[in-house]
Design a protein around this motif. Structure first.
Motif, PDB file in Angstrom:
ATOM      1  N   GLY A  94       0.790  -1.220   0.000  1.00 15.95           N
ATOM      2  CA  GLY A  94       0.000   0.000   0.000  1.00 15.95           C
ATOM      3  C   GLY A  94       0.824   1.272   0.000  1.00 15.95           C
ATOM      4  O   GLY A  94       0.280   2.360  -0.058  1.00 15.95           O
ATOM      5  N   LEU A  95       2.149   1.148   0.107  1.00 17.04           N
ATOM      6  CA  LEU A  95       3.022   2.320   0.102  1.00 17.04           C
ATOM      7  C   LEU A  95       4.074   2.175  -0.979  1.00 17.04           C
ATOM      8  O   LEU A  95       4.460   1.069  -1.329  1.00 17.04           O
ATOM      9  CB  LEU A  95       3.736   2.482   1.447  1.00 17.04           C
ATOM     10  N   ALA A  96       4.551   3.306  -1.457  1.00 15.08           N
ATOM     11  CA  ALA A  96       5.691   3.286  -2.375  1.00 15.08           C
ATOM     12  C   ALA A  96       6.916   2.838  -1.565  1.00 15.08           C
ATOM     13  O   ALA A  96       6.938   3.003  -0.347  1.00 15.08           O
ATOM     14  CB  ALA A  96       5.911   4.683  -2.950  1.00 15.08           C
ATOM     15  N   PRO A  97       7.925   2.264  -2.219  1.00 12.44           N
ATOM     16  CA  PRO A  97       9.135   1.878  -1.487  1.00 12.44           C
ATOM     17  C   PRO A  97       9.690   3.062  -0.698  1.00 12.44           C
ATOM     18  O   PRO A  97       9.705   4.201  -1.175  1.00 12.44           O
ATOM     19  CB  PRO A  97      10.103   1.450  -2.587  1.00 12.44           C
ATOM     20  N   ILE A  98      10.129   2.784   0.539  1.00  8.32           N
ATOM     21  CA  ILE A  98      10.639   3.826   1.425  1.00  8.32           C
ATOM     22  C   ILE A  98      12.151   3.670   1.528  1.00  8.32           C
ATOM     23  O   ILE A  98      12.646   2.678   2.073  1.00  8.32           O
ATOM     24  CB  ILE A  98      10.014   3.701   2.834  1.00  8.32           C
ATOM     25  N   PRO A  99      12.926   4.634   1.006  1.00  6.03           N
ATOM     26  CA  PRO A  99      14.383   4.536   1.113  1.00  6.03           C
ATOM     27  C   PRO A  99      14.832   4.810   2.544  1.00  6.03           C
ATOM     28  O   PRO A  99      14.296   5.679   3.218  1.00  6.03           O
ATOM     29  CB  PRO A  99      14.895   5.613   0.159  1.00  6.03           C
ATOM     30  N   THR A 110      13.761   9.211   6.044  1.00  8.99           N
ATOM     31  CA  THR A 110      13.499  10.604   5.704  1.00  8.99           C
ATOM     32  C   THR A 110      12.307  10.691   4.770  1.00  8.99           C
ATOM     33  O   THR A 110      12.206   9.956   3.807  1.00  8.99           O
ATOM     34  CB  THR A 110      14.724  11.245   5.027  1.00  8.99           C
ATOM     35  N   SER A 111      11.398  11.569   5.073  1.00  3.36           N
ATOM     36  CA  SER A 111      10.208  11.813   4.251  1.00  3.36           C
ATOM     37  C   SER A 111       9.436  10.539   3.941  1.00  3.36           C
ATOM     38  O   SER A 111       9.069  10.286   2.808  1.00  3.36           O
ATOM     39  CB  SER A 111      10.596  12.502   2.938  1.00  3.36           C
ATOM     40  N   ALA A 112       9.219   9.728   4.953  1.00  5.05           N
ATOM     41  CA  ALA A 112       8.472   8.490   4.746  1.00  5.05           C
ATOM     42  C   ALA A 112       7.008   8.803   4.489  1.00  5.05           C
ATOM     43  O   ALA A 112       6.407   9.590   5.214  1.00  5.05           O
ATOM     44  CB  ALA A 112       8.593   7.588   5.970  1.00  5.05           C
ATOM     45  N   PRO A 113       6.428   8.198   3.457  1.00  3.60           N
ATOM     46  CA  PRO A 113       5.002   8.412   3.218  1.00  3.60           C
ATOM     47  C   PRO A 113       4.185   7.779   4.342  1.00  3.60           C
ATOM     48  O   PRO A 113       4.597   6.794   4.934  1.00  3.60           O
ATOM     49  CB  PRO A 113       4.750   7.704   1.887  1.00  3.60           C
ATOM     50  N   ARG A 114       3.104   8.374   4.675  1.00  2.00           N
ATOM     51  CA  ARG A 114       2.256   7.839   5.740  1.00  2.00           C
ATOM     52  C   ARG A 114       0.945   7.353   5.151  1.00  2.00           C
ATOM     53  O   ARG A 114       0.436   7.900   4.197  1.00  2.00           O
ATOM     54  CB  ARG A 114       1.971   8.917   6.783  1.00  2.00           C
TER      55      ARG A 114
END
Length: 122
Positions: A94-99, A110-114
């Motif tokens: 449900g989320l884009a990959p989080i670097p 950093t700037s993790a989508p919620r």
């Protein structure tokens, strides 16, 4: 008026067998995972060359390539010796990959989508 969508499996079923097989082979190539040895060979380096770039021994490079559990710092140094940069990301449905950034030994996102909270959720 728009036409109804055609399921992908029906489209693929109509393709000639050789085209379907070539597509399956290419698909497997795109999702293949590579070993450290395969990456080293892909960049045309010997274990000795990697060892020199990483300030270690050829024997240590060989051991690293055979391990199935490495410290991130060891892997990062090895990848740098290959001329690359290690990137780590988290895949959550449900989320884009989080670097991830692993600076200072402390994982920092950093700037993790919620995820958006559903109405009425506490």
């Amino acid at each position: 008026m728009t036409k109804p969508a055609i399921p992908a499996h029906e489209v693929f079923a109509k393709l000639p067998k050789d085209v379907r097989e070539a597509g399956e082979v290419r698909g497997r190539e795109l999702v293949q995972e590579y070993t450290l040895r395969q990456v080293r060979e892909a960049v045309s380096l010997t274990q000795a060359a990697v060892a020199k770039a990483a300030s270690t021994t050829q024997d240590q490079v060989s051991k690293i390539e055979r391990r199935d559990d490495l410290m991130v710092s060891t892997l990062e140094k090895h990848i740098a010796a290959l001329g690359g940069k290690l990137r780590i990301s988290v895949d959550i449905p449900g989320l884009a990959p989080i670097p991830l950034s692993l600076k200072g030994g402390k994982p920092v996102v950093t700037s993790a989508p919620r995820r958006s909270r559903k109405a009425g959720a506490a």
